[in-house]
Design an enzyme around this catalytic site. Structure first.
Site, PDB file in Angstrom:
ATOM      1  CE  LYS A   2      -1.664   2.731   3.158  1.00 11.48           C
ATOM      2  NZ  LYS A   2      -1.838   3.998   2.311  1.00 11.48           N
ATOM      3  N   GLY A  37       6.921   4.582   8.026  1.00 13.63           N
ATOM      4  CA  GLY A  37       6.151   5.623   8.668  1.00 13.63           C
ATOM      5  C   GLY A  37       6.313   6.203   9.822  1.00 13.63           C
ATOM      6  CB  SER A  38       4.481   8.534  11.981  1.00 14.22           C
ATOM      7  OG  SER A  38       3.355   7.704  11.895  1.00 14.22           O
ATOM      8  CB  THR A  39       7.382   6.925  16.263  1.00 10.73           C
ATOM      9  OG1 THR A  39       8.599   6.683  15.514  1.00 10.73           O
ATOM     10  CG2 THR A  39       7.236   6.176  17.667  1.00 10.73           C
ATOM     11  CD  GLU A  40       0.363   9.848  15.615  1.00 10.80           C
ATOM     12  OE1 GLU A  40       1.029  10.605  15.011  1.00 10.80           O
ATOM     13  OE2 GLU A  40      -0.917  10.130  16.037  1.00 10.80           O
ATOM     14  N   GLY A  47       3.280   3.321  13.942  1.00 12.97           N
ATOM     15  CA  GLY A  47       3.783   2.136  14.107  1.00 12.97           C
ATOM     16  C   GLY A  47       3.498   1.515  15.456  1.00 12.97           C
ATOM     17  CD  GLU A  86      13.602   0.382   8.626  1.00 13.76           C
ATOM     18  OE1 GLU A  86      14.081   0.940   9.407  1.00 13.76           O
ATOM     19  OE2 GLU A  86      14.071  -1.035   8.319  1.00 13.76           O
ATOM     20  CB  CYS A 101      13.116   8.431   8.141  1.00 14.06           C
ATOM     21  SG  CYS A 101      14.000   7.515   7.002  1.00 14.06           S
ATOM     22  CD  GLU A 111      10.222  12.117  12.032  1.00 14.71           C
ATOM     23  OE1 GLU A 111       9.220  11.870  12.376  1.00 14.71           O
ATOM     24  OE2 GLU A 111      11.127  11.547  11.377  1.00 14.71           O
TER      25      GLU A 111
END
Ligand code: NAD
Length: 799
Positions: free
Chosen positions: A192, A244-247, A249, A266, A300, A397
């Site tokens: 995706k 993508g974002s840590t959130e 993730g 990642e 990133c 970030e």
């Protein structure tokens, strides 16, 4: 008359636009895209379409399908059906497909570069010279791996159907990082792309058809986060690879907890860019440009925190300000543009609001003086000073062209500031002194370190983070391993609890040797924390029974506080990571020797507790001695690699310990399972907090004496007995636990995985029973791989 040098200084660039007629024609022929499922164009089942626009102009580029549950179902079914025939091909045959894709991409490099720039807003110079050549390189490199997979990864299988979700900052490159290794290893994929930038993935789908890739091997479903969530939740997906974002993730970590899906994350970063006072400052300035103003800072691993040694701070900042004024912000399709457009208004607003928040906290912003284009989404290159390490702009970030500068005095302070982040993706170190640079590289908590360089990438080197920047690697040998599973792991069998345990702290039943005339000395086993026996904080113990159901002894009932103490003790023992591998091996050999000396005691203990079979118990002790010796042997042999990346560059892939690993032991084979988990972890320089089998904790508590007499430093091995699922959950929530190995029964694994989302520690949740005495199953490289994380250090040399 003006001198030539004056003319050169005042002269402006003329426009140098890259032609895009071919892309406009391609788009005109495809005003509405469907998905790519089972090798065919597929209209969205129900989600309709959404618009994709060029961020530099606002022009509508195309309408793209919003993937629904039905689309994801169809794509996953296609990937599943394609799996067996794809795996039945030889590695060489798979290599040919990857090679064909590489060739086709190479032949269309300019097409993809222009399309990417129009979709994302990145300067054509970058998409043309960096993104797309790296995409091509990735497919060639992994065509090679397909060829070698059988011989280089014996006893491994592909994971299966891989769900892959990528962000918008390097749309096609992130696709390549995911699709190429997955296919090389024999997996099939459903990818995706990000909703802002799906076009290059859809163009790639057309190449898959052109290359004759078997139907269903690559499927592409477009859509936003809802489509991504459907892919994550699909029961027939065996692995999720997410960038993508840590959130997000974290959400994915929770959603996959307990499902048995393999996971690679990642995530974000706030990477330090450290300049020591002996650095080549002009080179460092160019490094900053490549680091934070590359791709509008939407990278990133962007070096977004400049840490500069006080003595050269003013000079460096002065040079940076001057260099910033030469940056050209504008039309991304112009070949002389340095900084292009921000991908979307959402992202632009995020950058603006973070910078405003920083200003409100007192940050001083220096921005490019030249006016920005009137149309399109632009943010000026920005240099922020006057911030402290805890301020918003130094911690969050931003994902925009915003550099935050801070100073340091000593090397130790630089490292402390650099590591003062929840992230750990990358770092850049600038010093002409190789000793200083390598010492810093070793101390930085980051998955990638560039010395006197920034943002170097290559398919042969692994890329990925420490801490909340995620886990798993993409690229190189280490990245490929994440698309494989050891063959022994492929089983439907689930571990079982061998015997129920009563944790109630009722008075102990009479112990076997109780004497009628006088009470016996109490020998309740305590916890083992920081090299000392410790009473449980609860003040309670529970009774352990032998194989006949009679009371065999009591052990402490550990709680939250005990776990906290154990983790603290483990963290304090960090010197263990710096002990030479030879010395760690010596300690392990000594442990094996001492276990052998007490073999009969352990045999009797195991036989009494487990099933009365003294012969089997003796064999287990023997296997445990051999197991410890095995990892003593490995301690100084689990070498890193030097990757073959660029010329005139050494890329060191170092295997580093995580720090503190939590281990929850299984119930079967209480001694050999315990040592099979503890020994590889400590052999690699980790400290451990172990929760032994709650059924047979006495085997682990007998082990204290061996630890005491074998020179294992206090705090390296900590043992907390009690209810495994409760203690494991507390450990999984603990931010100072860097990794978790859960070998308990099933129900605990999902709680541990869900609770690990806090600091995103990798969890090795083992859902199969292991024949621990068997060397084929109970030991080997997989344990060492799980005990280490790879740090890639890039050391360019020469001019
Ligand atoms: P994002 O997390 O919002 O989105 C990334 C992808 O996840 C998109 O495809 C999105 O549609 C999808 N997604 C969103 N919600 C989802 C959900 N609930 N379930 C499943 N999928 C979902 O991130 P972004 O804004 O697109 O990208 C920026 C972030 O990506 C930054 O934090 C950046 O640091 C990170 N990033 C990391 C790397 C790396 O290799 N570590 C590389 C590039 C970007």
């Amino acid at each position: 008359m003006p001198a030539v040098k004056d003319i050169l200084r005042t002269m402006d660039y003329g426009p140098a636009p890259e032609a895009n007629a071919e892309i406009l024609a391609w788009l005109a022929a495809r005003p509405r895209f469907g998905h790519f499922i089972d090798g065919e164009h597929a209209d969205p089942a129900e989600g309709g379409h959404f618009e994709v626009r060029n961020p530099a102009t606002g022009a509508l580029l195309a309408e793209v399908a919003q993937g629904s549950a039905a689309d994801i179902d169809a794509a996953v079914a296609a990937a599943k059906a394609a799996l067996a025939p794809w795996q039945a091909l030889s590695g060489h045959a798979r290599a040919r497909y990857l090679y064909a894709l590489a060739r086709l991409l190479q032949k269309r490099e300019r097409f993809f570069a222009v399309l990417e720039t129009m979709d994302n807003g990145k300067p054509i110079r970058e998409s043309r010279d960096i993104d797309i050549p790296l995409v091509v390189r990735h497919f060639y490199h992994h065509a090679g791996w397909a060829e070698l997979i059988e011989s280089e990864f014996p006893q491994h299988r592909p994971v299966g159907v891989c769900g892959q979700i990528v962000p918008w900052n390097f749309p096609l490159l992130m696709l390549a990082w995911k699709v190429a290794p997955a296919l090389a290893a024999g997996n099939t994929v459903v990818l995706k792309p990000a909703e802002f930038t799906p076009l290059s993935a859809l163009a790639f789908a057309e190449l898959c058809r052109e290359a004759g890739l078997p139907q269903g091997v690559v499927n592409i479903v477009t859509g936003d986060g809802r489509t991504g969530a459907l892919l994550v939740e699909h029961p027939d997906v065996d692995k999720i690879a997410f960038t993508g974002s840590t959130e997000v993730g974290r959400l994915i970590r929770k959603a996959t907890a307990g499902t048995g899906k393999k996971l690679g994350l990642e995530l974000g970063g706030k990477s330090p860019f450290i300049v020591f006072d002996d650095a080549d400052l002009d080179a460092a300035v160019e490094g900053v440009v490549d680091s934070i103003w590359f791709n509008q800072g939407q990278v990133c691993c962007a070096g977004s925190r400049l840490l500069v040694q006080e003595a050269v701070a003013d000079r460096l900042i002065g040079k940076l300000k001057a260099r910033m004024e030469t940056l050209r912000v504008g039309d991304p399709l112009d070949k002389s543009t340095d900084v292009g457009a921000i991908v979307d208004t959402v992202q632009l607003e995020r950058i603006r609001s973070l910078v405003e928040a920083g200003r409100a906290e007192g940050a001083v912003c220096h921005q490019l003086g030249a006016p920005l284009p009137k149309e399109g989404l632009y943010f000026p290159p920005t240099l922020v000073t006057g911030v402290g390490p805890a301020s918003t702009l130094a911690q969050e970030e931003i994902f925009g062209p915003v550099l935050v500068a801070m100073t340091f005095r000593t090397q130790a302070e630089a490292i402390e500031l650099a590591n003062n982040s929840r992230y750990g993706l990358a770092a850049s170190v600038w010093s002409e002194n190789i000793n200083v640079a390598l010492d810093a590289a070793a101390r930085l908590k980051a998955g990638v370190v560039w010395i006197n360089a920034a943002n170097l990438f290559d398919a042969a080197a692994g890329f990925g983070g420490y801490r909340e920047s995620g886990f798993g690697r993409e690229g190189g040998r280490e990245g490929l391993a994440d698309y494989l599973v050891p063959a022994a792991d492929v089983t439907e069998a689930k571990p079982v609890r061998l015997r129920s345990v009563d944790f109630s702290a009722a008075p102990a039943a009479a112990l076997p040797e109780a004497v009628a005339t006088a009470p016996r000395f109490d020998r309740t086993a305590k916890l083992y924390i920081g090299g000392k026996q410790a009473r449980p904080d609860s003040g309670y113990s529970y009774t352990v029974t032998d194989h006949r159901g009679a009371a065999a002894g009591q052990v402490g009932l550990g709680n939250r506080k005990d776990i906290r103490n154990a983790v603290e003790a483990a963290n304090k023992a960090s010197a263990w990571a710096g002990v030479t591998a030879h010395n760690r091996a010596q300690v392990l050999y000594y442990l094996a020797e001492n276990l052998e000396a007490r073999a009969n005691d352990f045999r009797d203990r195991i036989a009494t507790l487990v099933d009365g079979d003294a012969k089997a118990a003796a064999a287990e002790v023997e296997a445990a001695v051999a197991r410890i010796a095995h990892y003593a042997a490995w301690a100084d042999k689990y070498d890193g690699l030097v990757h073959a990346t660029r010329s005139r560059n050494v890329t060191l892939a170092m295997n580093e310990p995580f720090g503190t690993i939590a281990i929850a032991c299984p119930d079967e084979a209480p001694l050999v399972a315990f040592v099979s988990l503890v020994a590889p972890a400590i052999a690699m320089g980790n400290r451990v907090v172990v929760v032994p089998s709650p059924v047979f904790p006495l085997v682990a508590t007998d082990f204290y004496q061996l630890l005491d007499t074998s020179d294992v430093p206090g705090g390296v091995v900590n043992i907390v007995t009690g209810e495994r699922s409760v203690l494991a959950k507390t450990l999984a929530e603990h931010d100072d636990v860097a990794a978790f190995w859960y070998f308990g029964v099933d129900d605990g694994a999902s709680a541990v995985e869900a609770a690990s989302a806090g600091n995103l520690k990798p969890v090795w949740a083992h859902a199969r029973p292991v024949r621990w005495t068997s060397p084929a199953e109970g030991q080997g490289r997989e344990f060492l791989r799980r005990a280490t994380q790879v740090k890639n250090i890039w050391v360019p040399y020469g001019e």
